[in-house]
Design a protein around this motif. Structure first.
Motif, mmCIF file in Angstrom:
data_model
loop_
_atom_site.group_PDB
_atom_site.id
_atom_site.type_symbol
_atom_site.label_atom_id
_atom_site.label_comp_id
_atom_site.label_asym_id
_atom_site.label_seq_id
_atom_site.Cartn_x
_atom_site.Cartn_y
_atom_site.Cartn_z
ATOM 1 N N VAL A 236 0.860 -1.202 0.000
ATOM 2 C CA VAL A 236 0.000 0.000 0.000
ATOM 3 C C VAL A 236 0.890 1.244 0.000
ATOM 4 N N ALA A 237 1.913 1.225 0.857
ATOM 5 C CA ALA A 237 2.817 2.375 0.928
ATOM 6 C C ALA A 237 3.489 2.614 -0.419
ATOM 7 N N GLY A 238 3.877 1.526 -1.086
ATOM 8 C CA GLY A 238 4.481 1.646 -2.411
ATOM 9 C C GLY A 238 3.541 2.312 -3.398
ATOM 10 N N ALA A 239 2.260 1.931 -3.320
ATOM 11 C CA ALA A 239 1.266 2.521 -4.222
ATOM 12 C C ALA A 239 1.021 3.997 -3.893
ATOM 13 N N LEU A 240 0.965 4.327 -2.593
ATOM 14 C CA LEU A 240 0.728 5.721 -2.193
ATOM 15 C C LEU A 240 1.831 6.633 -2.717
ATOM 16 N N ARG A 241 3.064 6.129 -2.724
ATOM 17 C CA ARG A 241 4.208 6.939 -3.153
ATOM 18 C C ARG A 241 4.562 6.745 -4.625
ATOM 19 N N LYS A 242 3.929 5.759 -5.259
ATOM 20 C CA LYS A 242 4.283 5.406 -6.646
ATOM 21 C C LYS A 242 5.782 5.080 -6.748
ATOM 22 N N GLU A 243 6.307 4.523 -5.670
ATOM 23 C CA GLU A 243 7.687 4.039 -5.654
ATOM 24 C C GLU A 243 7.772 2.927 -4.607
ATOM 25 N N PRO A 244 8.497 1.856 -4.888
ATOM 26 C CA PRO A 244 8.530 0.736 -3.946
ATOM 27 C C PRO A 244 9.252 1.087 -2.651
ATOM 28 N N VAL A 245 8.759 0.536 -1.529
ATOM 29 C CA VAL A 245 9.484 0.646 -0.263
ATOM 30 C C VAL A 245 10.793 -0.144 -0.409
ATOM 31 N N GLN A 246 11.880 0.422 0.085
ATOM 32 C CA GLN A 246 13.175 -0.244 -0.015
ATOM 33 C C GLN A 246 13.435 -1.080 1.246
ATOM 34 N N LEU A 247 13.778 -2.354 1.040
ATOM 35 C CA LEU A 247 14.089 -3.264 2.140
ATOM 36 C C LEU A 247 15.552 -3.678 2.062
ATOM 37 N N VAL A 248 16.098 -4.050 3.226
ATOM 38 C CA VAL A 248 17.477 -4.537 3.286
ATOM 39 C C VAL A 248 17.501 -5.750 4.214
ATOM 40 N N ALA A 249 18.376 -6.701 3.931
ATOM 41 C CA ALA A 249 18.467 -7.896 4.771
ATOM 42 C C ALA A 249 18.970 -7.523 6.156
ATOM 43 N N GLY A 250 18.350 -8.115 7.185
ATOM 44 C CA GLY A 250 18.822 -7.910 8.548
ATOM 45 C C GLY A 250 20.251 -8.411 8.707
ATOM 46 N N ILE A 251 20.960 -7.863 9.684
ATOM 47 C CA ILE A 251 22.356 -8.235 9.925
ATOM 48 C C ILE A 251 22.449 -9.465 10.818
ATOM 49 N N THR A 252 21.520 -9.568 11.796
ATOM 50 C CA THR A 252 21.600 -10.669 12.771
ATOM 51 C C THR A 252 20.397 -11.596 12.737
ATOM 52 N N VAL A 253 19.353 -11.228 11.982
ATOM 53 C CA VAL A 253 18.157 -12.086 11.890
ATOM 54 C C VAL A 253 17.820 -12.333 10.422
ATOM 55 N N ASP A 254 17.162 -13.452 10.170
ATOM 56 C CA ASP A 254 16.754 -13.799 8.811
ATOM 57 C C ASP A 254 15.420 -13.119 8.502
ATOM 58 N N GLU A 255 15.476 -11.802 8.373
ATOM 59 C CA GLU A 255 14.278 -11.022 8.069
ATOM 60 C C GLU A 255 14.703 -9.715 7.435
ATOM 61 N N MET A 256 13.794 -9.084 6.719
ATOM 62 C CA MET A 256 14.083 -7.826 6.054
ATOM 63 C C MET A 256 13.790 -6.644 6.992
ATOM 64 N N ALA A 257 14.523 -5.565 6.753
ATOM 65 C CA ALA A 257 14.293 -4.313 7.472
ATOM 66 C C ALA A 257 13.984 -3.219 6.462
ATOM 67 N N ILE A 258 13.334 -2.154 6.929
ATOM 68 C CA ILE A 258 13.010 -1.032 6.046
ATOM 69 C C ILE A 258 14.258 -0.141 5.947
ATOM 70 N N ALA A 259 14.827 -0.080 4.761
ATOM 71 C CA ALA A 259 16.165 0.479 4.553
ATOM 72 C C ALA A 259 16.274 1.959 4.906
ATOM 73 N N ARG A 260 15.178 2.707 4.748
ATOM 74 C CA ARG A 260 15.238 4.144 4.992
ATOM 75 C C ARG A 260 14.591 4.530 6.324
ATOM 76 N N ALA A 261 14.451 3.556 7.226
ATOM 77 C CA ALA A 261 14.014 3.852 8.592
ATOM 78 C C ALA A 261 15.106 4.657 9.299
ATOM 79 N N GLU A 262 14.783 5.179 10.482
ATOM 80 C CA GLU A 262 15.771 5.866 11.314
ATOM 81 C C GLU A 262 16.460 4.876 12.258
ATOM 82 N N PHE A 263 15.657 4.013 12.878
ATOM 83 C CA PHE A 263 16.158 2.954 13.760
ATOM 84 C C PHE A 263 15.548 1.633 13.311
#
Length: 333
Positions: A236-263
Motif C-alpha cells: 500500500v505504501a508503495g502505491a501511495l508513493r508510486k515508488e517501492p518501499v526499499q528493504l534490506v536484509a537484517g544483519i543478525t536475523v533472517d528477516e528484512m528491514a526497512i532500509a530508509r528507517a531511522e532505527f
C-alpha cells in the motif's frame, strides 16, 4: 536526476515549508513523562485535556540523556496534514487508500550500502549494549510500565517465508535486551505467523522499524478483510508513493528491514513465553490508550529478545505517538 526516495526526513522537510504544520525545538526535554506532556498542549488534538487544538508536528532535537538522537511526534495528527504529506486532497483520502490497496506496488531489496538505517550497528553481544540507552523511547506518564515504542512497524514472515507482513504493536522496553510486545488476540498477520513458529517451538525473527515515511505507517494500519492474509501492507505504501518501499536484509536475523528507517531493532519473538508488562514498575498500568484513559498492564505480553539495533549516523529520529491524540484516532480511522 531521480529525486530522493521518500523517508521521514524528506516528509519533515516538506512539512517545514508549509506554515503552521511543523515545529522544531532545541530546548532540552526529558523523554520520561515530559515530552508527551509538552506535545499534549502544542498539538495533540483529539481526546486530551481541553482546550484541544490542531497543532504542528513537533521534533524535539535535545533529548535528556540521548545527545545523539531526536524524537518526532504528531506527523499524522491531522487529516489535512496527511493530505499534504500524500500530496492529495484530504477530503478524498479514503478513496486514495482504497485505490492503493487495489493497485499494490511491491517492495524492492537494496544492499547495505544503500540502506541509511544500517550506518551504525549495535550488537546485543557488545559489552555495553542496552536498548534503554540507545533508544530515546518516551514514557508518557509516571505510571507507565516503562518507555514505550508506539510507532514501531513490526515486519515478520511465516516460517516458510512464503508471506510477510507489517503491523504496529505497543512495545515496552523491559531490560537491556528484552522488549514486552502486546499482540492482540487474533493479532493480525504477525500473530498468525507467531502461532506457526510457536507450533514449531522456534523463535520468530522480526525487525522493528522506527522513524518512517508516514505512508508506511498509514498502510500498516490496514487489517483483514481489506488486506487478507498474504497481503503485505508495505504494498500500500508503495502505491501511495508510486515508488517501492526499499528493504534490506537484517544483519543478525533472517528477516528484512526497512532500509530508509531511522532505527531498526533486529529481534526474535520467543516461542511459548510471556512476561508481566509492568514487571519494572508494578503500577498495574501500561500507557495511555486512545479513548483517553490509562490502560491496564497485561500480565502476559510476548517476550522479544533483541539481537541488534541499527540506526542512521546523523542524529536518528525516534518517531512516537501518544495514546489519546488526534494522531492515533486519525490512523485508526
Amino acid at each position: 536526476m531521480m529525486s530522493e526516495p521518500y523517508d521521514l526526513r524528506k516528509v519533515l522537510a516538506e512539512l517545514n515549508e508549509i506554515p503552521g504544520q511543523y515545529h522544531e525545538t532545541n530546548r532540552e526535554i526529558d523523554p520520561e513523562a515530559e515530552l508527551s506532556g509538552v506535545y499534549r498542549y502544542i498539538g495533540a488534538g483529539g481526546t486530551v485535556m481541553r482546550p484541544t487544538q490542531e497543532g504542528p508536528a513537533v521534533t524535539f532535537n535535545n533529548i535528556k540523556g540521548f545527545p545523539n538522537a531526536r524524537v518526532s511526534i504528531g506527523t499524522m495528527a491531522s487529516r489535512k496534514r496527511v493530505g499534504e504529506i500524500l500530496h492529495h486532497d484530504y477530503r478524498t483520502l479514503g478513496k486514495l487508500l482504497q485505490h492503493s490497496v487495489e493497485n499494490p506496488v511491491k517492495p524492492i531489496q537494496v544492499t547495505k550500502k544503500d540502506a541509511p538505517v544500517q550506518e551504525v550497528v549495535h550488537l546485543a553481544t557488545d559489552s555495553n549494549f542496552d536498548i534503554r540507552t540507545i533508544l530515546p523511547a518516551p514514557t508518557n506518564t509516571q505510571e507507565d510500565a516503562g518507555p514505550y515504542i508506539t510507532m514501531g512497524v513490526v515486519l515478520g514472515s511465516d516460517p516458510d517465508k512464503t508471506m510477510s507482513d507489517v503491523t504496529i504493536h505497543r512495545m515496552v522496553l523491559e531490560d537491556k535486551d528484552t522488549i514486552g510486545m502486546y499482540i492482540m488476540p487474533g493479532g493480525r498477520h504477525i500473530g498468525h505467523f507467531h502461532k506457526e513458529f510457536e507450533a514449531l517451538n522456534k523463535p520468530m525473527p522480526i525487525t522493528i522499524n522506527i522513524g518512517l515515511d508516514p505512508a508506511i505507517a498509514i498502510g500498516t494500519t490496514f487489517e483483514p478483510p481489506t488486506t487478507p492474509l498474504g497481503y503485505n501492507e508495505l504494498w500500500v505504501a508503495g502505491a501511495l508513493r508510486k515508488e517501492p518501499v526499499q528493504l534490506v536484509a537484517g544483519i543478525t536475523v533472517d528477516e528484512m528491514a526497512i532500509a530508509r528507517a531511522e532505527f531498526v531493532i533486529e529481534a526474535e519473538i520467543m516461542p511459548n513465553q510471556t512476561m508481566q508488562e509492568d514487571i519494572n514498575t508494578n503500577t498495574g498500568k501500561a500507557m495511555p490508550e486512545f479513548p483517553g484513559y490509562t490502560g491496564d498492564a497485561n500480565p502476559a505480553v510476548n517476550v522479544v529478545k533483541v539481537k541488534a539495533i541499527t540506526h542512521r549516523k546523523d542524529r536518528p529520529i525516534m518517531q512516537t505517538t501518544i495514546g489519546p491524540s488526534e494522531e492515533h484516532v486519525s490512523m485508526a480511522g
